[in-house]
Design an enzyme around this catalytic site. Structure first.
Site, short mmCIF file in Angstrom:
data_model
loop_
_atom_site.label_atom_id
_atom_site.label_comp_id
_atom_site.label_asym_id
_atom_site.label_seq_id
_atom_site.Cartn_x
_atom_site.Cartn_y
_atom_site.Cartn_z
N ILE A 37 1.28 10.48 -3.07
CA ILE A 37 0.85 12.63 -3.11
C ILE A 37 -0.13 11.20 -4.46
O ILE A 37 -0.51 12.90 -4.75
CB ILE A 37 2.12 12.67 -2.82
CG1 ILE A 37 2.04 13.86 -2.90
CG2 ILE A 37 2.53 12.85 -4.59
CD1 ILE A 37 3.13 15.04 -2.43
N ASN B 20 9.49 -1.11 -7.59
CA ASN B 20 10.20 -0.63 -8.87
C ASN B 20 11.63 -0.41 -9.30
O ASN B 20 12.38 -0.02 -7.65
CB ASN B 20 9.55 0.76 -9.46
CG ASN B 20 8.67 0.16 -9.64
OD1 ASN B 20 7.78 -0.58 -10.45
ND2 ASN B 20 7.38 1.69 -9.38
N HIS C 180 10.72 1.70 -1.54
CA HIS C 180 9.33 1.34 -0.92
C HIS C 180 8.85 0.45 -1.41
O HIS C 180 8.99 -0.09 -3.08
CB HIS C 180 8.83 2.65 -1.36
CG HIS C 180 9.64 3.01 -3.30
ND1 HIS C 180 10.28 3.77 -2.95
CD2 HIS C 180 8.15 3.18 -4.01
CE1 HIS C 180 10.01 3.93 -4.15
NE2 HIS C 180 9.07 3.66 -4.60
P1 AMP Z 1 8.32 4.73 -7.52
O1 AMP Z 1 8.03 5.19 -9.26
O2 AMP Z 1 8.31 3.67 -7.74
O3 AMP Z 1 10.14 5.09 -7.31
O4 AMP Z 1 7.23 5.55 -6.75
C1 AMP Z 1 8.01 7.08 -6.50
C2 AMP Z 1 5.80 6.80 -5.42
O5 AMP Z 1 6.52 7.89 -4.76
C3 AMP Z 1 5.47 7.56 -6.98
O6 AMP Z 1 3.74 6.98 -6.90
C4 AMP Z 1 5.09 9.62 -6.35
O7 AMP Z 1 3.68 9.55 -6.52
C5 AMP Z 1 5.33 9.13 -5.63
N1 AMP Z 1 5.41 10.18 -4.11
C6 AMP Z 1 6.68 11.31 -5.07
N2 AMP Z 1 7.37 11.58 -3.63
C7 AMP Z 1 5.86 11.78 -2.65
C8 AMP Z 1 5.64 12.46 -1.35
N3 AMP Z 1 6.32 13.60 -1.02
N4 AMP Z 1 4.70 11.77 -0.41
C9 AMP Z 1 3.92 10.50 -1.21
N5 AMP Z 1 4.20 10.18 -1.88
C10 AMP Z 1 4.84 10.25 -3.21
#
Ligand code: AMP
Length: 116
Positions: free
Chosen positions: A30, A86, A99
């Site tokens: 996002i 991460n 992820h």
């Molecule tokens: P992390 O810091 O590795 O947990 O990354 C989480 C990622 O999820 C971040 O890059 C956010 O921008 C992404 N994110 C959070 N909510 C959403 C969503 N609803 N759709 C797509 N990406 C998301």
């Protein structure tokens, strides 16, 4: 507890889904940090790498195979890309549903900045 990614998997939240199979789903981040920024997520809600078990081996392996397929489909396989997972506080994890970040579409530079 259902993570934001579980809600996407359940189609309770919208997402730009680019790949899905029986074990994983992938959708565009996002808040993209590169021209291509896709998150590859196991359908099973595994909070962190620390919580993965032998039963998750197929899903964990599939995440990498999906990453390669998506990179090819996005046209970034030959130039290259970066895969990041991460974990917890020091890893900067924000969403506690495992992820794999797939980042590419430009030269990404060094993996980490050196400490000043
Ligand atoms: P992390 O810091 O590795 O947990 O990354 C989480 C990622 O999820 C971040 O890059 C956010 O921008 C992404 N994110 C959070 N909510 C959403 C969503 N609803 N759709 C797509 N990406 C998301």
């Amino acid at each position: 507890m259902s993570s934001v990614f579980s809600k996407i998997i359940a189609r309770e939240l919208p997402a730009d889904i680019v790949y899905e199979d029986d074990l994983v789903i992938a959708f565009r981040d996002i808040a993209p940090l590169a021209p291509v920024h896709v998150l590859i997520v196991p359908k099973k809600e595994i909070p962190t790498v620390n919580d993965a078990s032998a039963a998750d081996e197929a899903a964990l392996g599939r995440m990498f195979l999906a990453a390669a397929k998506i990179a090819e489909a996005e046209g970034i396989a030959a130039d290259g890309y970066r895969l990041i997972v991460n974990t917890n506080t020091h890893g900067g994890q924000e969403v506690f549903h495992l992820h794999l970040h797939l980042l590419g579409g430009r030269a990404l530079g060094p993996m980490l900045a050196r400490k000043p």
